[in-house]
Design an enzyme around this catalytic site. Structure first.
Site, mmCIF file in Angstrom:
data_model
loop_
_atom_site.group_PDB
_atom_site.id
_atom_site.type_symbol
_atom_site.label_atom_id
_atom_site.label_comp_id
_atom_site.label_asym_id
_atom_site.label_seq_id
_atom_site.Cartn_x
_atom_site.Cartn_y
_atom_site.Cartn_z
ATOM 1 N N ASP A 184 15.824 48.570 59.369
ATOM 2 C CA ASP A 184 14.677 48.902 60.218
ATOM 3 C C ASP A 184 15.186 49.206 61.626
ATOM 4 O O ASP A 184 14.685 48.683 62.618
ATOM 5 C CB ASP A 184 13.691 47.738 60.241
ATOM 6 C CG ASP A 184 12.340 48.099 60.867
ATOM 7 O OD1 ASP A 184 12.160 49.273 61.233
ATOM 8 O OD2 ASP A 184 11.494 47.205 61.014
ATOM 9 N N LEU A 185 16.197 50.057 61.683
ATOM 10 C CA LEU A 185 16.906 50.270 62.938
ATOM 11 C C LEU A 185 16.305 51.433 63.720
ATOM 12 O O LEU A 185 16.545 52.595 63.432
ATOM 13 C CB LEU A 185 18.390 50.522 62.671
ATOM 14 C CG LEU A 185 19.300 50.508 63.914
ATOM 15 C CD1 LEU A 185 19.199 49.189 64.667
ATOM 16 C CD2 LEU A 185 20.744 50.787 63.515
#
Length: 285
Positions: free
Chosen positions: A193-194
């Site tokens: 979830d960067l």
């Protein structure tokens, strides 16, 4: 605050009179704040019973930490106080980035992605935002991407009237083409979830990442995710590619990988994100 006293007792085995948590913004799912205990500051997230969200987040941070490739906040612990679940991390103060920040960030992420596994997925399920994320193992990335990433969110959106049969049919056509569109790669350990909201610059001027949705996936999915909201500095991608070169045509595949985060946003925030999905589906089907 009774919560804080109980947290300190559980984590540090000490009874204290502290009762102040300094609230901080930025999160849309949980309550968050900072407190000081003895000589150190700590970051605390809490919410009503959250179906193992904090436990899986702590495990994900631990997996990232074990690679010694990226910096993360130290996990102090997680637990339950009455009807409240919590996660406590070391507090990381922010500062200005050092001159080599983006190069360091790109190379450290490349080192993380060199950590592999025998299958795509993970030995437990977790969450992306507040949505459940299924991590059943698959030998093929295309199969994993379809069965564990796209189909569950397509079904959720369809059940809520957000996706029509025409869009479903386009997805089915894309599924048939995916093995030909995505190059074969070994599973890579991903933050999952960067984006720009899930890293900060620590006091040493280096990147620290947090709020993961960890799994072993196709590393191009991670890099595509970083470009969801404008992308990172070009030096980040250049440095990554020097350490762990990407296969030809990566730029053409970004939109395919970002179907997953777009579906996440459709289910969390509504149909306004469908235009990006339909644009990609029209391009590849």
């Amino acid at each position: 605050m009774k919560l804080l006293k109980e947290v300190v007792l559980q984590l540090f085995n000490k009874e204290v009179s502290i009762d102040t948590i300094q609230s901080i913004g930025g999160g849309c799912i949980h309550h968050a704040g900072v407190f000081q205990f003895e000589e150190n500051k700590y970051f605390l997230k809490w919410n009503k019973r959250s179906s193992q969200m904090f436990e899986t987040e702590a495990i994900g941070l631990g997996l990232l930490n074990q690679t010694n490739s990226v910096s993360i906040p130290k996990v102090m612990g997680f637990g339950t106080v009455g009807e409240i679940d919590y996660l406590c991390l070391e507090y990381v103060s922010s500062a200005a980035p050092k001159a080599s920040f983006w190069e360091d960030f790109g190379s450290s992420l490349a080192q993380l992605h060199k950590h592999s596994a025998s299958t795509f997925g993970l030995n437990h399920h977790n969450f992306i935002g507040s949505l459940p994320q299924s991590n059943n193992p698959h030998n093929s990335w295309s199969e994993f991407f379809i069965r564990e990433r796209l189909e569950p969110l397509i079904e959720m959106a369809s059940d809520n009237g957000l996706i029509d049969t025409s869009t479903n049919s386009k997805f089915e056509r894309l599924f048939a083409e995916l093995p030909n569109l995505i190059p074969v790669e070994k599973p890579a350990l991903l933050h999952g979830d960067l984006w720009s909201g899930n890293f900060l610059v620590c006091s040493e001027g280096q990147p620290v990442i947090f709020d993961p949705a960890v799994y072993y996936g196709h590393r191009e999915a991670e890099l595509a995710f970083t470009r969801m909201f404008g992308g990172f500095d070009p030096l980040f991608y250049q440095s990554y590619n020097e350490v762990f070169p990407l296969q030809c045509g990566y730029e053409d595949r970004v939109d395919i990988f970002n179907l997953y985060p777009l579906l996440v946003h459709v289910n969390l925030f509504g149909a306004s994100y469908l235009s990006g999905i339909n644009s990609t589906l029209s391009r590849f089907t």
